[in-house]
Motif scaffolding. Sequence first.
Motif, PDB file in Angstrom:
ATOM      1  N   ILE A  39       0.833  -1.205   0.000  1.00 50.46           N
ATOM      2  CA  ILE A  39       0.000   0.000   0.000  1.00 50.46           C
ATOM      3  C   ILE A  39       0.865   1.251   0.000  1.00 50.46           C
ATOM      4  O   ILE A  39       0.588   2.210  -0.735  1.00 50.46           O
ATOM      5  CB  ILE A  39      -0.967  -0.018   1.199  1.00 50.46           C
ATOM      6  N   LEU A  40       1.921   1.265   0.822  1.00 49.71           N
ATOM      7  CA  LEU A  40       2.829   2.416   0.831  1.00 49.71           C
ATOM      8  C   LEU A  40       3.496   2.608  -0.524  1.00 49.71           C
ATOM      9  O   LEU A  40       3.665   3.736  -0.990  1.00 49.71           O
ATOM     10  CB  LEU A  40       3.905   2.246   1.907  1.00 49.71           C
ATOM     11  N   PHE A  41       3.863   1.516  -1.154  1.00 53.73           N
ATOM     12  CA  PHE A  41       4.526   1.606  -2.456  1.00 53.73           C
ATOM     13  C   PHE A  41       3.567   2.122  -3.528  1.00 53.73           C
ATOM     14  O   PHE A  41       3.899   3.024  -4.291  1.00 53.73           O
ATOM     15  CB  PHE A  41       5.088   0.249  -2.860  1.00 53.73           C
ATOM     16  N   LEU A  42       2.390   1.545  -3.596  1.00 53.08           N
ATOM     17  CA  LEU A  42       1.441   1.927  -4.638  1.00 53.08           C
ATOM     18  C   LEU A  42       0.795   3.284  -4.371  1.00 53.08           C
ATOM     19  O   LEU A  42       0.529   4.039  -5.300  1.00 53.08           O
ATOM     20  CB  LEU A  42       0.359   0.854  -4.789  1.00 53.08           C
ATOM     21  N   GLY A  43       0.535   3.581  -3.100  1.00 50.83           N
ATOM     22  CA  GLY A  43      -0.162   4.819  -2.767  1.00 50.83           C
ATOM     23  C   GLY A  43       0.734   6.031  -2.689  1.00 50.83           C
ATOM     24  O   GLY A  43       0.390   7.117  -3.155  1.00 50.83           O
ATOM     25  N   TYR A  44       1.891   5.875  -2.103  1.00 46.92           N
ATOM     26  CA  TYR A  44       2.747   7.020  -1.839  1.00 46.92           C
ATOM     27  C   TYR A  44       4.124   6.901  -2.488  1.00 46.92           C
ATOM     28  O   TYR A  44       4.865   7.868  -2.542  1.00 46.92           O
ATOM     29  CB  TYR A  44       2.919   7.222  -0.323  1.00 46.92           C
ATOM     30  N   GLY A  45       4.499   5.722  -2.904  1.00 50.37           N
ATOM     31  CA  GLY A  45       5.798   5.513  -3.525  1.00 50.37           C
ATOM     32  C   GLY A  45       6.939   5.387  -2.540  1.00 50.37           C
ATOM     33  O   GLY A  45       8.079   5.151  -2.919  1.00 50.37           O
ATOM     34  N   SER A  46       6.642   5.530  -1.253  1.00 50.93           N
ATOM     35  CA  SER A  46       7.705   5.494  -0.253  1.00 50.93           C
ATOM     36  C   SER A  46       7.993   4.086   0.272  1.00 50.93           C
ATOM     37  O   SER A  46       9.007   3.863   0.926  1.00 50.93           O
ATOM     38  CB  SER A  46       7.353   6.405   0.918  1.00 50.93           C
ATOM     39  N   GLY A  47       7.114   3.145   0.005  1.00 51.77           N
ATOM     40  CA  GLY A  47       7.282   1.783   0.531  1.00 51.77           C
ATOM     41  C   GLY A  47       8.564   1.128   0.078  1.00 51.77           C
ATOM     42  O   GLY A  47       9.261   0.492   0.862  1.00 51.77           O
ATOM     43  N   LEU A  48       8.921   1.292  -1.184  1.00 56.74           N
ATOM     44  CA  LEU A  48      10.140   0.685  -1.709  1.00 56.74           C
ATOM     45  C   LEU A  48      11.377   1.303  -1.073  1.00 56.74           C
ATOM     46  O   LEU A  48      12.309   0.593  -0.685  1.00 56.74           O
ATOM     47  CB  LEU A  48      10.191   0.826  -3.233  1.00 56.74           C
ATOM     48  N   LEU A  49      11.385   2.619  -0.919  1.00 54.85           N
ATOM     49  CA  LEU A  49      12.525   3.299  -0.300  1.00 54.85           C
ATOM     50  C   LEU A  49      12.709   2.861   1.152  1.00 54.85           C
ATOM     51  O   LEU A  49      13.819   2.551   1.580  1.00 54.85           O
ATOM     52  CB  LEU A  49      12.341   4.811  -0.372  1.00 54.85           C
ATOM     53  N   VAL A  50      11.621   2.800   1.898  1.00 50.47           N
ATOM     54  CA  VAL A  50      11.691   2.367   3.295  1.00 50.47           C
ATOM     55  C   VAL A  50      12.166   0.923   3.388  1.00 50.47           C
ATOM     56  O   VAL A  50      13.010   0.587   4.227  1.00 50.47           O
ATOM     57  CB  VAL A  50      10.316   2.544   3.985  1.00 50.47           C
ATOM     58  N   TYR A  51      11.652   0.062   2.513  1.00 49.83           N
ATOM     59  CA  TYR A  51      12.050  -1.343   2.509  1.00 49.83           C
ATOM     60  C   TYR A  51      13.547  -1.484   2.256  1.00 49.83           C
ATOM     61  O   TYR A  51      14.248  -2.210   2.967  1.00 49.83           O
ATOM     62  CB  TYR A  51      11.254  -2.119   1.451  1.00 49.83           C
ATOM     63  N   ILE A  52      14.052  -0.785   1.240  1.00 51.44           N
ATOM     64  CA  ILE A  52      15.476  -0.871   0.900  1.00 51.44           C
ATOM     65  C   ILE A  52      16.339  -0.336   2.034  1.00 51.44           C
ATOM     66  O   ILE A  52      17.357  -0.941   2.384  1.00 51.44           O
ATOM     67  CB  ILE A  52      15.759  -0.133  -0.420  1.00 51.44           C
ATOM     68  N   LEU A  53      15.940   0.775   2.642  1.00 55.08           N
ATOM     69  CA  LEU A  53      16.712   1.320   3.766  1.00 55.08           C
ATOM     70  C   LEU A  53      16.747   0.346   4.945  1.00 55.08           C
ATOM     71  O   LEU A  53      17.804   0.137   5.554  1.00 55.08           O
ATOM     72  CB  LEU A  53      16.134   2.659   4.206  1.00 55.08           C
ATOM     73  N   LEU A  54      15.602  -0.240   5.266  1.00 51.92           N
ATOM     74  CA  LEU A  54      15.576  -1.210   6.363  1.00 51.92           C
ATOM     75  C   LEU A  54      16.414  -2.441   6.032  1.00 51.92           C
ATOM     76  O   LEU A  54      17.086  -2.997   6.902  1.00 51.92           O
ATOM     77  CB  LEU A  54      14.139  -1.617   6.677  1.00 51.92           C
ATOM     78  N   TRP A  55      16.378  -2.866   4.794  1.00 55.79           N
ATOM     79  CA  TRP A  55      17.144  -4.035   4.370  1.00 55.79           C
ATOM     80  C   TRP A  55      18.644  -3.782   4.506  1.00 55.79           C
ATOM     81  O   TRP A  55      19.404  -4.638   4.952  1.00 55.79           O
ATOM     82  CB  TRP A  55      16.785  -4.366   2.936  1.00 55.79           C
ATOM     83  N   LEU A  56      19.074  -2.587   4.144  1.00 55.70           N
ATOM     84  CA  LEU A  56      20.499  -2.261   4.189  1.00 55.70           C
ATOM     85  C   LEU A  56      20.988  -1.952   5.600  1.00 55.70           C
ATOM     86  O   LEU A  56      22.130  -2.262   5.950  1.00 55.70           O
ATOM     87  CB  LEU A  56      20.788  -1.068   3.277  1.00 55.70           C
ATOM     88  N   LEU A  57      20.144  -1.335   6.427  1.00 55.54           N
ATOM     89  CA  LEU A  57      20.600  -0.838   7.728  1.00 55.54           C
ATOM     90  C   LEU A  57      20.289  -1.765   8.902  1.00 55.54           C
ATOM     91  O   LEU A  57      20.919  -1.641   9.954  1.00 55.54           O
ATOM     92  CB  LEU A  57      19.979   0.536   7.987  1.00 55.54           C
ATOM     93  N   ALA A  58      19.351  -2.668   8.745  1.00 57.37           N
ATOM     94  CA  ALA A  58      18.947  -3.517   9.866  1.00 57.37           C
ATOM     95  C   ALA A  58      19.969  -4.617  10.113  1.00 57.37           C
ATOM     96  O   ALA A  58      20.532  -5.177   9.167  1.00 57.37           O
ATOM     97  CB  ALA A  58      17.591  -4.144   9.590  1.00 57.37           C
ATOM     98  N   PRO A  59      20.200  -4.928  11.379  1.00 61.65           N
ATOM     99  CA  PRO A  59      21.112  -6.043  11.677  1.00 61.65           C
ATOM    100  C   PRO A  59      20.457  -7.386  11.365  1.00 61.65           C
ATOM    101  O   PRO A  59      19.240  -7.525  11.414  1.00 61.65           O
ATOM    102  CB  PRO A  59      21.355  -5.904  13.180  1.00 61.65           C
ATOM    103  N   LYS A  60      21.283  -8.352  11.047  1.00 61.01           N
ATOM    104  CA  LYS A  60      20.782  -9.697  10.789  1.00 61.01           C
ATOM    105  C   LYS A  60      20.686 -10.451  12.103  1.00 61.01           C
ATOM    106  O   LYS A  60      21.475 -10.253  13.012  1.00 61.01           O
ATOM    107  CB  LYS A  60      21.726 -10.440   9.853  1.00 61.01           C
ATOM    108  N   ASN A  61      19.700 -11.329  12.183  1.00 62.30           N
ATOM    109  CA  ASN A  61      19.553 -12.186  13.346  1.00 62.30           C
ATOM    110  C   ASN A  61      20.484 -13.376  13.179  1.00 62.30           C
ATOM    111  O   ASN A  61      20.321 -14.169  12.269  1.00 62.30           O
ATOM    112  CB  ASN A  61      18.098 -12.639  13.476  1.00 62.30           C
ATOM    113  N   HIS A  62      21.439 -13.519  14.063  1.00 57.76           N
ATOM    114  CA  HIS A  62      22.409 -14.606  13.945  1.00 57.76           C
ATOM    115  C   HIS A  62      21.974 -15.856  14.693  1.00 57.76           C
ATOM    116  O   HIS A  62      22.667 -16.844  14.686  1.00 57.76           O
ATOM    117  CB  HIS A  62      23.770 -14.140  14.436  1.00 57.76           C
ATOM    118  N   MET A  63      20.818 -15.796  15.358  1.00 55.67           N
ATOM    119  CA  MET A  63      20.301 -16.971  16.067  1.00 55.67           C
ATOM    120  C   MET A  63      19.464 -17.788  15.104  1.00 55.67           C
ATOM    121  O   MET A  63      18.743 -17.227  14.294  1.00 55.67           O
ATOM    122  CB  MET A  63      19.472 -16.556  17.272  1.00 55.67           C
TER     123      MET A  63
END
Length: 64
Positions: A39-63
């Motif tokens: 919905i964010l992607f289709l409605g506002y266009g920001s969903g993809l940007l937020v997803y990519i930022l979270l993907w790049l900046l979020a730590p991975k779970n090593h458990m």
Amino acid sequence: MEQKRYHLSQTDKKLGGVCGGLAEYFDVDPLLVRIAFIILFLGYGSGLLVYILLWLLAPKNHMP
């Protein structure tokens, strides 16, 4: 008591684990998070940007 932290999901991921990680953090169904990103992607266009930022900046779970 363990402190709750956001991380990329290693068990519930379709692409990068962002939605699965958010679902684990907020204790909701991952499908709802994925729909929200669509919905964010289709409605506002920001969903993809937020997803990519979270993907790049979020730590991975090593458990497992």
